[in-house]
Design a protein around this motif. Structure first.
Motif, mmCIF file in Angstrom:
data_model
loop_
_atom_site.group_PDB
_atom_site.id
_atom_site.type_symbol
_atom_site.label_atom_id
_atom_site.label_comp_id
_atom_site.label_asym_id
_atom_site.label_seq_id
_atom_site.Cartn_x
_atom_site.Cartn_y
_atom_site.Cartn_z
ATOM 1 N N SER A 46 -43.916 15.208 -6.302
ATOM 2 C CA SER A 46 -42.491 14.958 -6.022
ATOM 3 C C SER A 46 -41.721 16.250 -5.786
ATOM 4 O O SER A 46 -40.726 16.265 -5.051
ATOM 5 C CB SER A 46 -41.858 14.167 -7.173
ATOM 6 O OG SER A 46 -41.843 14.927 -8.368
ATOM 7 N N TYR A 49 -42.794 18.403 -1.813
ATOM 8 C CA TYR A 49 -42.397 18.116 -0.434
ATOM 9 C C TYR A 49 -40.968 17.593 -0.402
ATOM 10 O O TYR A 49 -40.427 17.122 -1.396
ATOM 11 C CB TYR A 49 -43.345 17.101 0.212
ATOM 12 C CG TYR A 49 -43.143 15.666 -0.222
ATOM 13 C CD1 TYR A 49 -42.228 14.839 0.442
ATOM 14 C CD2 TYR A 49 -43.843 15.136 -1.300
ATOM 15 C CE1 TYR A 49 -42.039 13.526 0.051
ATOM 16 C CE2 TYR A 49 -43.663 13.828 -1.703
ATOM 17 C CZ TYR A 49 -42.755 13.027 -1.026
ATOM 18 O OH TYR A 49 -42.555 11.729 -1.422
ATOM 19 N N SER A 50 -40.376 17.677 0.768
ATOM 20 C CA SER A 50 -39.054 17.098 0.996
ATOM 21 C C SER A 50 -39.112 16.331 2.307
ATOM 22 O O SER A 50 -40.066 16.434 3.074
ATOM 23 C CB SER A 50 -37.985 18.197 1.046
ATOM 24 O OG SER A 50 -38.308 19.159 2.037
ATOM 25 N N SER A 80 -38.564 19.245 7.789
ATOM 26 C CA SER A 80 -38.478 19.676 6.402
ATOM 27 C C SER A 80 -39.090 21.063 6.301
ATOM 28 O O SER A 80 -39.726 21.549 7.248
ATOM 29 C CB SER A 80 -39.216 18.688 5.495
ATOM 30 O OG SER A 80 -39.304 19.193 4.182
#
Length: 352
Positions: A46, A49-50, A80
């Motif tokens: 979580s 990454y975005s 991203s």
């Protein structure tokens, strides 16, 4: 392999990294606590990454094609600045030498903006004197990656956690009763959390007593799973399914049951290999680092191995690997899958 020598456990170090959001590019996560590995791996993912997970988070399983993993790691994030690739339970011991060498090279080529996580559940990464473990570990260390052995928490840590969790639910649990709960249920965190939830729902308010624990909680799942495997070995499928049903009735987590079953098969494989090599129980305990309070597992495994040869053990592993893959798929009915696995494991022993 990376061994940490200061007073902090690997779990504490990983937890601090996550809290500070100070992540490395490469991780190996392994160890004997399935719940904690999954918990911290989810946390890492979580944070890693975005943007849209469809583009920026890729997960590969034990049957991954290394070229696909390589492509995913080297692909730029989409809309991203960060992405994550998870390689879950890839069998580094049976893959081809070419694929293994490529994996070792890959961990040294992970660029900023990507976090590459290699997690081991069913695959027993913590092996002594294995050249592939050593080589992959050195490659990760050379890339400034991190290797964390996530093990069961100590009794003291578990007791403290249980007392705090009970308090958060408006129920009192004192140290003596919390220690008794760990003795009765075991140190698997997922099972303990489940049993504490049942106790709190049963007690509702006031103090949890020893009698409450005896009335509500299951005994250590290890014992139930060993009995279950014993029934499979004896060809008593009906009784094995009844024991499985009993564990489900007691609200035992299906995935914990499965991984305990796998653990028993690990014990039997080691016992069978030791028998062929003329080794004794003490040799197994030493070579595979069994804690003193778990050596009894070797005795139980030795009771069962007369029905096995390496061909049947190999077929049993194939069955368990297939089950693991199905259990990790979306929407899987864990109970039905484990019942089918029970029948298949028994059929392997009945075959020629």
């Amino acid at each position: 392999m990376a061994y940490h020598t200061d007073y902090k456990t690997d779990e504490e170090k990983l937890s601090e990294e996550i809290r500070l959001k100070n992540l490395s590019n490469v991780y190996i996560i392994y160890g004997n606590d399935t719940y904690l590995k999954e918990y911290y791996c989810d946390k890492l993912v979580s944070l890693s990454y975005s943007g849209d997970p469809f583009f920026n988070f890729q997960k590969f399983g034990y049957d991954a094609v290394i070229q696909d993993v390589y492509d995913a790691v080297n692909q730029f994030p989409m809309m991203s600045d960060s992405k994550c690739v998870l390689l879950d339970d890839y069998d580094v011991f049976s893959c081809s030498q070419e694929d293994f060498e490529r994996l070792c090279r890959l961990v040294g080529e992970v660029e900023d903006g990507c976090v590459f996580i290699i997690k081991f559940d069913y695959i027993d990464f913590d092996r002594k004197k294995n050249s592939r473990v050593t080589k992959l570990s050195k490659a990760v260390e050379k890339a400034n990656g991190k290797i964390y052995n996530i093990t069961h928490r100590t009794k003291q840590q578990l007791t403290k956690m249980l007392i705090k969790s009970a308090k958060n639910r408006g129920v009192e649990l004192f140290e003596t009763e919390a220690a008794y709960l760990t003795e009765r249920v075991g140190d698997d965190l997922s099972v303990l959390k489940n049993e504490l939830e049942k106790l709190c729902l049963y007690r509702k308010t006031g103090k949890i007593t020893k009698e409450d624990i005896e009335n509500v909680c299951i005994t250590d799942m290890n014992a139930s799973v060993f009995d279950y495997v014993g029934c499979i070995v004896e060809g008593n499928v009906s009784k094995a399914l009844k024991l499985l049903d009993k564990m489900f009735f007691m609200k035992t987590d299906e995935y914990s049951v499965f991984y305990q079953i796998c653990s028993v098969y690990h014990d039997m494989y080691r016992a069978l290999a030791a028998k062929r090599a003329g080794k004794q129980k003490k040799d197994i305990a030493s070579d595979f680092s069994y804690p003193s309070n778990t050596v009894f597992r070797i005795d139980r495994a030795n009771r069962y191995i007369n029905r096995f040869d390496f061909s049947k053990i190999e077929k049993s592993y194939d069955c368990l690997i297939k089950t693991d893959k199905i259990l990790k798929s979306y929407g899987a009915n864990a109970r039905e899958i484990l019942e089918q696995t029970t029948v298949e494991l028994a059929a392997i022993l009945l075959g020629d």
